[in-house]
Design an enzyme around this catalytic site. Structure first.
Site, short mmCIF file in Angstrom:
data_model
loop_
_atom_site.label_atom_id
_atom_site.label_comp_id
_atom_site.label_asym_id
_atom_site.label_seq_id
_atom_site.Cartn_x
_atom_site.Cartn_y
_atom_site.Cartn_z
N ASP A 8 0.87 -1.16 0.00
CA ASP A 8 0.00 0.00 0.00
C ASP A 8 0.92 1.23 0.00
O ASP A 8 2.08 1.13 0.42
CB ASP A 8 -0.86 -0.06 1.27
CG ASP A 8 -1.66 1.18 1.49
OD1 ASP A 8 -2.49 1.50 0.63
OD2 ASP A 8 -1.44 1.86 2.51
N ASP A 10 0.05 5.12 0.85
CA ASP A 10 -0.11 6.08 1.94
C ASP A 10 -0.29 5.35 3.27
O ASP A 10 -1.25 4.59 3.45
CB ASP A 10 -1.31 7.00 1.66
CG ASP A 10 -1.10 7.80 0.37
OD1 ASP A 10 0.00 8.34 0.18
OD2 ASP A 10 -2.04 7.86 -0.45
N HIS A 17 -0.69 12.00 4.94
CA HIS A 17 -1.15 13.34 5.33
C HIS A 17 -2.48 13.66 4.65
O HIS A 17 -2.84 14.82 4.56
CB HIS A 17 -0.10 14.38 4.93
CG HIS A 17 1.21 14.22 5.64
ND1 HIS A 17 1.32 14.12 7.01
CD2 HIS A 17 2.48 14.13 5.18
CE1 HIS A 17 2.59 13.99 7.35
NE2 HIS A 17 3.32 13.98 6.26
N TYR A 19 -4.55 12.41 1.12
CA TYR A 19 -4.56 12.75 -0.32
C TYR A 19 -3.26 13.43 -0.77
O TYR A 19 -3.27 14.46 -1.45
CB TYR A 19 -5.80 13.61 -0.66
CG TYR A 19 -7.07 12.96 -0.19
CD1 TYR A 19 -7.58 11.83 -0.82
CD2 TYR A 19 -7.77 13.45 0.94
CE1 TYR A 19 -8.72 11.20 -0.37
CE2 TYR A 19 -8.91 12.82 1.40
CZ TYR A 19 -9.39 11.70 0.74
OH TYR A 19 -10.52 11.07 1.20
N CYS A 89 -6.18 3.26 -8.09
CA CYS A 89 -7.62 3.35 -8.36
C CYS A 89 -8.04 4.79 -8.16
O CYS A 89 -7.93 5.32 -7.05
CB CYS A 89 -8.40 2.45 -7.41
SG CYS A 89 -10.16 2.88 -7.40
N HIS A 91 -11.10 5.93 -8.49
CA HIS A 91 -12.57 5.97 -8.35
C HIS A 91 -13.05 6.15 -6.91
O HIS A 91 -12.33 5.90 -5.97
CB HIS A 91 -13.16 4.65 -8.89
CG HIS A 91 -12.68 4.27 -10.24
ND1 HIS A 91 -11.87 3.19 -10.49
CD2 HIS A 91 -12.86 4.88 -11.45
CE1 HIS A 91 -11.59 3.11 -11.78
NE2 HIS A 91 -12.17 4.14 -12.39
N CYS A 106 -11.40 -2.09 -8.78
CA CYS A 106 -10.00 -1.84 -8.39
C CYS A 106 -9.85 -1.18 -7.03
O CYS A 106 -8.78 -1.27 -6.42
CB CYS A 106 -9.25 -1.06 -9.47
SG CYS A 106 -10.07 0.34 -10.21
N ASP A 133 -1.94 -0.61 5.64
CA ASP A 133 -2.23 0.07 6.91
C ASP A 133 -3.72 0.20 7.15
O ASP A 133 -4.14 0.90 8.05
CB ASP A 133 -1.56 1.46 6.95
CG ASP A 133 -2.29 2.48 6.11
OD1 ASP A 133 -2.73 2.15 4.99
OD2 ASP A 133 -2.45 3.62 6.58
#
Ligand code: GMZ
Ligand code: MG
Ligand code: ZN
Length: 183
Positions: A8, A10, A17, A19, A89, A91, A106, A133
């Site tokens: 992953d 972020d 933080h 986005y 992804c 979306h 996705c 996470d």
């Protein structure tokens, strides 16, 4: 077939933080590069799978995402670590603007990004690992049939019930090689 470690982004590679879409806000979590070097030495391909609904929400566009991804991959490459692929992804079924406001396959916990990487790079789910996470990362890994799942605490807090969903719980990616005896 190759074994892979799916990361992953972020909360695992960089501090979440919220986005993150600019280089100035991209803060690598301690220990990420050393851990990735160990996985590469052990024969794992590294694949990043990241939900980026910030694109659909209109916070940034795909071009900005790619610029940041290219920079991130260059930071790894400068340390001798090849990132095999970055899958994202854009979306969100309710919060995104058209054309991104769809129920896609996705967005984690759906396994679409993992399936695509497995197909494109001849990866073997039965020898592969997911480090995430969020519970949704672990659910995506289970849906794709990955052998091993790891929750890291460098992003979110978890209840005991949530921790039980993963095979391992580690402080951060830096402690994963030792926990999995990948040394
Ligand atoms: O952790 P990965 O998958 O690499 O990326 C997640 C991020 O794109 C963002 O995902 C959002 O979730 P929603 O997409 O709004 O549910 C929020 O959790 C943000 O804080 C977070 O920065
Ligand atoms: Mg995350
Ligand atoms: Zn999607």
């Amino acid at each position: 077939m190759h074994k892979a470690i799916f990361l992953d982004r972020d909360g695992v590679i960089n501090k979440d933080h919220a986005y993150v879409h600019q280089i100035a806000d991209f803060e690598f979590i301690d220990g990420v590069f050393d851990a990735c070097k160990q996985f590469v030495q052990a024969g794992y391909k590294i694949v990043v799978v990241t939900n980026q609904s910030g694109i659909g929400r209109g916070y940034y566009d795909e071009a900005q995402f790619h610029l940041l991804s290219d920079w991130m991959c260059a930071q790894f490459m400068a340390r001798g670590i090849e990132i095999t692929g970055v899958y994202f992804c854009p979306h969100h079924p309710e919060k995104a603007n058209a054309p991104y406001n769809v129920e896609c396959s996705c967005r984690k916990p759906e396994p679409g990004m993992l399936h695509q990487a497995i197909a494109e790079h001849n990866l073997d789910p039965a020898q592969s690992i997911m480090v995430g996470d969020k519970v949704s990362d672990i659910q995506a890994a289970h849906a794709a049939g990955l052998a091993t799942t790891v929750l890291v605490e460098s992003g979110q807090r978890f209840t005991d019930t949530q921790k039980q969903l993963a095979d391992y719980v580690c402080k951060s990616l830096g402690s994963v090689p030792q926990a999995l005896s990948i040394l």
